[in-house]
Design a protein around this motif. Structure first.
Motif, PDB file in Angstrom:
ATOM      1  N   LYS A   1       0.825  -1.206   0.000  1.00 48.66           N
ATOM      2  CA  LYS A   1       0.000   0.000   0.000  1.00 48.66           C
ATOM      3  C   LYS A   1       0.860   1.256   0.000  1.00 48.66           C
ATOM      4  O   LYS A   1       0.579   2.208  -0.740  1.00 48.66           O
ATOM      5  CB  LYS A   1      -0.921  -0.018   1.221  1.00 48.66           C
ATOM      6  CG  LYS A   1      -1.900   1.137   1.286  1.00 48.66           C
ATOM      7  CD  LYS A   1      -2.825   1.002   2.486  1.00 48.66           C
ATOM      8  CE  LYS A   1      -3.792   2.183   2.561  1.00 48.66           C
ATOM      9  NZ  LYS A   1      -4.708   2.047   3.745  1.00 48.66           N
ATOM     10  N   ASP A   2       1.914   1.255   0.809  1.00 47.59           N
ATOM     11  CA  ASP A   2       2.792   2.427   0.863  1.00 47.59           C
ATOM     12  C   ASP A   2       3.554   2.616  -0.448  1.00 47.59           C
ATOM     13  O   ASP A   2       3.776   3.765  -0.883  1.00 47.59           O
ATOM     14  CB  ASP A   2       3.785   2.290   2.017  1.00 47.59           C
ATOM     15  CG  ASP A   2       3.124   2.477   3.382  1.00 47.59           C
ATOM     16  OD1 ASP A   2       2.005   3.026   3.415  1.00 47.59           O
ATOM     17  OD2 ASP A   2       3.723   2.066   4.386  1.00 47.59           O
ATOM     18  N   GLU A   3       3.958   1.537  -1.081  1.00 52.42           N
ATOM     19  CA  GLU A   3       4.675   1.642  -2.355  1.00 52.42           C
ATOM     20  C   GLU A   3       3.757   2.160  -3.455  1.00 52.42           C
ATOM     21  O   GLU A   3       4.161   2.992  -4.292  1.00 52.42           O
ATOM     22  CB  GLU A   3       5.245   0.270  -2.742  1.00 52.42           C
ATOM     23  CG  GLU A   3       6.409  -0.174  -1.866  1.00 52.42           C
ATOM     24  CD  GLU A   3       6.835  -1.611  -2.123  1.00 52.42           C
ATOM     25  OE1 GLU A   3       8.049  -1.897  -2.039  1.00 52.42           O
ATOM     26  OE2 GLU A   3       5.951  -2.443  -2.427  1.00 52.42           O
ATOM     27  N   ILE A   4       2.524   1.696  -3.456  1.00 55.27           N
ATOM     28  CA  ILE A   4       1.548   2.180  -4.449  1.00 55.27           C
ATOM     29  C   ILE A   4       1.280   3.666  -4.226  1.00 55.27           C
ATOM     30  O   ILE A   4       1.213   4.451  -5.188  1.00 55.27           O
ATOM     31  CB  ILE A   4       0.257   1.357  -4.374  1.00 55.27           C
ATOM     32  CG1 ILE A   4       0.506  -0.049  -4.922  1.00 55.27           C
ATOM     33  CG2 ILE A   4      -0.872   2.040  -5.148  1.00 55.27           C
ATOM     34  CD1 ILE A   4      -0.657  -0.991  -4.743  1.00 55.27           C
ATOM     35  N   LYS A   5       1.157   4.067  -2.970  1.00 53.63           N
ATOM     36  CA  LYS A   5       0.933   5.493  -2.683  1.00 53.63           C
ATOM     37  C   LYS A   5       2.119   6.334  -3.145  1.00 53.63           C
ATOM     38  O   LYS A   5       1.931   7.449  -3.666  1.00 53.63           O
ATOM     39  CB  LYS A   5       0.699   5.690  -1.187  1.00 53.63           C
ATOM     40  CG  LYS A   5       0.394   7.130  -0.809  1.00 53.63           C
ATOM     41  CD  LYS A   5       0.096   7.271   0.674  1.00 53.63           C
ATOM     42  CE  LYS A   5      -0.186   8.725   1.018  1.00 53.63           C
ATOM     43  NZ  LYS A   5      -0.490   8.911   2.469  1.00 53.63           N
ATOM     44  N   ALA A   6       3.325   5.815  -2.988  1.00 51.83           N
ATOM     45  CA  ALA A   6       4.512   6.554  -3.427  1.00 51.83           C
ATOM     46  C   ALA A   6       4.498   6.751  -4.938  1.00 51.83           C
ATOM     47  O   ALA A   6       4.816   7.841  -5.440  1.00 51.83           O
ATOM     48  CB  ALA A   6       5.776   5.821  -2.988  1.00 51.83           C
TER      49      ALA A   6
END
Length: 441
Positions: free
Chosen positions: A98-103
């Motif tokens: 989720k954090d990588e997609i948000k980045a």
């Protein structure tokens, strides 16, 4: 008024839909896979939220994906540039966290001009304090962003304030208290209008809205003559004024404003005539007008939604028949999905001209097409031939420097230009405002 309310048989409880639950919408379950993919991919970059009123009463699902209200509220593949779409799809297909997609999403977002028209330049200071929830671009008008109003009943896919809704906190304009706003207004007596904006202030419960507005009704703020509320709620959730549990108190607050001698201008966003047809919106309009508030209407001109003159003529006529005041036709701002929704200024002005030709005189309170750009609101007036040179004629409707307002100026003819930064000054001038001194009031 009560008779119309009796005809609204389905008083609704608000239910929102976003990426986490939109597949529960029965009509969505019948959509082809490519449309569902687009919702997922684009919805991870641009904000996506709709609700049961929009889904059940406004969208004609037999016309999807070409239904204008579907395009207005649901992500479509074309709303991202092909390389951005490919990049986000690859991130989702790779199963990133989720954090990588948000980045990845934030990197794309930063390439979409998240603060168009120099909005960050409009934030004023109170002594040494930066008022992050206030904008003061035009001499007479201050914009206020209440922190609890930084969402909407549904999100417009063209919205130029999309960074407010995607978790990019550093991009937000918002303020929790009005104390600093009140002090600023006391020190700037040239301000006559305060515009509550967002997001949508009308997502707030009436108790919260009252806490923000009541300080502005003080006799000490004699300079504040007009309170404006910018809202899409009439189009997206008219039950706010009919059957919501605080509907009566909201209307009572409106009445208090007008009884205090202030002008209450409800700046309603309607993008298509379909938004004016339901019994609920008609009843809500009657109730707001009963408080003695004005309701003014505005919309950008949007490809795939309202890019035909007959749509605008019909929309203005319906608005006037409901005792609304047509106010602005805007050009799509240079942010987000402008490449999908935007029309060249020459084309937009021709649509305007044809719609204007067929509109009754009582509809001609509307102004446009207007660009809300860094120096101010610039209206495209038309084209002309001057000394054998074809030019575009423009003027300021509002300006950072009040001396600019009402002044015509000229650009070289460019049939493809969508925004002012694509135009060049005519007649060999080095810049548009060569003879105008920039001044902050």
């Amino acid at each position: 008024m009560e008779q119309m309310l009796d005809n609204i048989t389905n008083s609704m409880k608000y239910k929102s839909y976003a990426l986490h639950n939109y597949k529960a919408i029965p009509q969505v379950q019948a959509l082809p896979e490519e449309l569902l993919e687009a919702i997922e991919v684009v919805g991870h970059v641009l904000p996506f939220k709709t609700n049961n009123y929009v889904v059940d009463e406004l969208i004609n699902w037999n016309q999807v994906p070409n239904d204008p209200i579907f395009t207005l509220t649901f992500p479509r593949k074309e709303m991202l540039q092909p390389h951005h779409y490919k990049r986000m799809k690859a991130a989702l297909d790779a199963g990133l966290s989720k954090d990588e997609i948000k980045a990845v999403a934030n990197e794309i977002r930063m390439e979409l001009n998240p603060h168009p028209a120099g909005q960050d330049k409009n934030v004023p200071m109170l002594g040494d304090v930066k008022l992050s929830g206030v904008q003061h671009k035009y001499r007479e008008t201050v914009l206020f962003f209440p922190s609890q109003g930084q969402t909407c009943h549904a999100y417009c896919s063209f919205c130029f304030r999309w960074p407010q809704f995607v978790g990019m906190d550093e991009m937000k304009f918002a303020m929790k208290e009005t104390d600093q706003l009140v002090q600023y207004l006391k020190e700037h007596r040239e301000v006559t209008d305060v515009l509550f904006t967002g997001g949508d202030p009308m997502v707030m419960k009436s108790k919260l809205l009252r806490a923000y507005i009541e300080p502005l009704l003080s006799d000490e703020l004699w300079n504040v003559q007009t309170i404006r509320i910018g809202s899409k709620s009439l189009a997206y959730w008219p039950y706010k004024y009919i059957t919501d549990d605080d509907a009566e108190d909201t209307l009572a607050l409106f009445t208090e404003i007008t009884r205090k001698g202030k002008n209450l201008a409800f700046m309603a966003h309607f993008n298509h005539p379909a938004e004016l047809d339901t019994p609920a919106v008609k009843e809500a309009i009657i109730r707001i007008r009963y408080t003695r508030a004005q309701i003014r209407t505005q919309s950008p001109i949007l490809r795939a939604i309202n890019d035909k003159p007959e749509i605008w003529t019909e929309m203005w006529r319906k608005q006037v028949n409901l005792n609304l005041i047509p106010y602005y036709m805007f050009a799509v701002r240079d942010t987000g999905a402008q490449h999908f929704f935007g029309l060249p200024l020459v084309e937009a002005q021709e649509i305007w001209r044809q719609a204007w030709q067929h509109a009754s005189g009582v509809c001609r309170t509307v102004r446009g097409p207007s660009m809300s750009c860094t120096p101010g609101k610039v209206q495209m007036l038309g084209t002309a031939s001057i000394n054998g040179q074809k030019v575009m004629v423009l003027r300021f409707l509002q300006g950072r420097n009040p001396d600019w307002v009402g002044r015509p100026f000229f650009a070289e003819y460019n049939e493809k230009a969508i925004w002012i930064d694509e135009l060049k000054p005519a007649f060999g001038e080095s810049k548009f405002f060569l003879k105008m001194n920039y001044r902050k009031y």
